[in-house]
Scaffold this motif. Structure first.
Motif, PDB file in Angstrom:
ATOM      1  N   SER A 292     -26.562  -9.229 111.417  1.00 43.02           N
ATOM      2  CA  SER A 292     -27.380 -10.397 111.765  1.00 43.02           C
ATOM      3  C   SER A 292     -28.292 -10.114 112.955  1.00 43.02           C
ATOM      4  CB  SER A 292     -26.486 -11.596 112.108  1.00 43.02           C
ATOM      5  OG  SER A 292     -25.816 -12.067 110.964  1.00 43.02           O
ATOM      6  N   GLN A 297     -32.452  -3.726 108.204  1.00 45.85           N
ATOM      7  CA  GLN A 297     -31.105  -3.508 107.689  1.00 45.85           C
ATOM      8  C   GLN A 297     -30.798  -2.048 107.374  1.00 45.85           C
ATOM      9  OE1 GLN A 297     -28.534  -6.175 107.159  1.00 45.85           O
ATOM     10  NE2 GLN A 297     -29.945  -6.698 108.802  1.00 45.85           N
ATOM     11  N   GLU A 325     -23.147 -10.762 107.223  1.00 47.51           N
ATOM     12  CA  GLU A 325     -23.791 -11.360 108.379  1.00 47.51           C
ATOM     13  C   GLU A 325     -22.913 -12.458 108.968  1.00 47.51           C
ATOM     14  OE1 GLU A 325     -27.808 -12.496 107.602  1.00 47.51           O
ATOM     15  OE2 GLU A 325     -28.322 -10.578 106.662  1.00 47.51           O
ATOM     16  N   GLN A 327     -23.676 -15.274 112.461  1.00 51.92           N
ATOM     17  CA  GLN A 327     -24.405 -15.545 113.698  1.00 51.92           C
ATOM     18  C   GLN A 327     -23.544 -16.397 114.631  1.00 51.92           C
ATOM     19  OE1 GLN A 327     -27.685 -14.244 113.859  1.00 51.92           O
ATOM     20  NE2 GLN A 327     -27.505 -14.596 116.053  1.00 51.92           N
TER      21      GLN A 327
END
Length: 453
Positions: A292, A297, A325, A327
């Motif tokens: 993230s 990537q 991911e 966050q």
């Protein structure tokens, strides 16, 4: 030379309350649920990745996230019973995987029995000196007729007075119980950077008497890691300086940052932490997943290659080997600590990243230079880093390229004429002539070159 088990380990970090899908808050009136056994289904996956130690935590009875301990002697009922934990650790050990738990000794939850006694009996409580900053002239944010110290201003995490002999005895009794009952191999000390050094020094002596090869690692964010990692206190600390440099060097197209850190920390000629096996990671249960954070990537590949080749102990956070991911949010860490199922990950995760990490791990296990060697920078540019790891008779050159373009570099080596065999890329060979090694590095990838005379 004999090396301790932890000096050659690759760690896997599991947050069990998350991975197993436990409720976010503990209902202490409910019976236990043995969902911790789900982690055993991950063992073949860990073996495939060459994992030799797991860090499991937190585990013991708590109010919510595990770091607000209620009872140091009971597995959290959301995960099972003590028998469940013993079964799980025995299964890891049968598969030759060591087990490290969380030692949360700086603070407890408000449901901890000694704090409850303080709430009931106030000045007359036998436990009033078990906690820091108790003041009966003020009220706490929760309305208690006294105030007290919490961790980092969080009053749901009550700061223990670890210098009180009875507190130390209680915590040491818990550690002895974990070693005798579950046969754990080490502890990660939560909030070690604000935990009293004298307490940790006595803890180190205590566990050495219980189990001579027991490993102690401390969670430390800032400061001189040698204050904690030294022969009298801990074996290792978290390497947050390395963590930050890993992602920001790639995002900023500035490999000079991580190069500076690695030289400052580990250089053969004056690195601060030469000989220390710091705990390296790309993400964990407290920070956003690296997938993230990275803007590109494809840079996950050189980033993880660097993690496995830099000095110290590499650690993977559960699920990140698939590039998932997550966050971090100001008021919740839940996105960082999800329930995961391997079958689903294999279907939707990045198989190419997982397969690459398997290769990186295998190469590390087969190289004494990558496990124990020194560090010498050979070349650095905006998106490239080349360094030498040397141990006894083995010399390994690691070349990282964070660019989307192939890159050619020439580096100076002390050997005159030799051959460099790439352990990562089909054993491609490069000649070193008159001490100059010229090579190309594929885009968002790298090379791990064993120098042969």
């Amino acid at each position: 030379m004999h090396h301790a088990w932890y000096e050659e380990s690759i760690f896997y970090h599991i947050y069990p309350l998350g991975l197993c899908g436990a409720p976010t808050h503990n209902n202490l009136s409910l019976a236990s649920s043995a969902i911790l056994t789900r982690v055993c289904t991950w063992i073949p996956h860990l073996i495939e990745m060459g994992i030799s130690a797991v860090y499991l935590g937190p585990l013991f009875e708590s109010e919510s996230h595990g770091y607000d301990t209620i009872d140091y002697f009971k597995l959290d009922r959301r995960l099972g019973t003590n028998f469940t934990l013993k079964q799980v650790i025995d299964e890891f050990h049968r598969n030759e995987i060591r087990v490290v738990l969380d030692g949360v000794f700086h603070h407890v939850g408000r449901e901890f029995y000694a704090f409850q006694d303080l709430q009931r009996h106030l000045q007359h409580s036998h436990f009033k000196d078990w906690f820091c900053g108790v003041d009966f002239q003020q009220r706490s944010p929760y309305g208690d007729p006294f105030s007290y110290a919490g961790w980092n201003g969080h009053h749901n995490l009550v700061k223990l007075n670890v210098l009180h002999p009875q507190v130390e005895e209680h915590l040491f009794d818990a550690v002895r119980f974990w070693i005798e009952e579950f046969e754990i191999d080490g502890l990660r000390l939560d909030a070690a950077d604000v935990l009293d050094i004298a307490f940790m020094r006595r803890l180190a002596a205590f566990v050495k008497g219980q189990k001579p090869d027991f490993w102690l690692m401390g969670e430390v964010i800032h400061g001189d890691y040698r204050q904690w990692a030294n022969p009298e206190v801990l074996h290792s600390t978290t390497n947050y300086e390395g963590y930050k440099g890993l992602y920001s060097s790639f995002n900023d197209r500035n490999c000079f940052e991580i190069a500076y850190s690695l030289s400052r920390l580990f250089d053969d000629d004056g690195g601060l932490y030469r000989g220390l096996y710091l705990y390296n990671f790309a993400d964990n249960h407290d920070v956003s997943r690296v997938a993230s954070i990275l803007q590109r990537q494809e840079q996950l590949f050189p980033l993880y290659l660097l993690l496995f080749c830099m000095p110290g102990l590499p650690s993977l956070y559960y699920g990140s080997e698939w590039g998932i991911e997550g966050q971090k949010h100001p008021d919740s860490d839940q996105m960082l600590r999800p329930e995961l199922h391997l079958a689903e990950l294999r279907g939707r995760g990045r198989a190419d990243l997982f397969e690459s990490i398997v290769r990186f791990s295998r190469i590390r296990h087969q190289s004494s230079a990558l496990q124990h060697g020194g560090y010498k920078q050979l070349h650095v540019a905006a998106e490239q880093l080349v360094f030498l790891r040397r141990h006894e008779e083995e010399n390994v050159v690691v070349a990282i390229n964070a660019s989307e373009q192939p890159t050619a570099v020439s580096i100076q080596l002390s050997c005159k004429d030799s051959i460099a065999v790439d352990r990562l890329n089909e054993h491609e060979r490069f000649s070193c002539r008159q001490g100059v090694l010229s090579l190309d590095i594929p885009p968002c990838w790298g090379r791990v070159l064993r120098i042969q005379s």
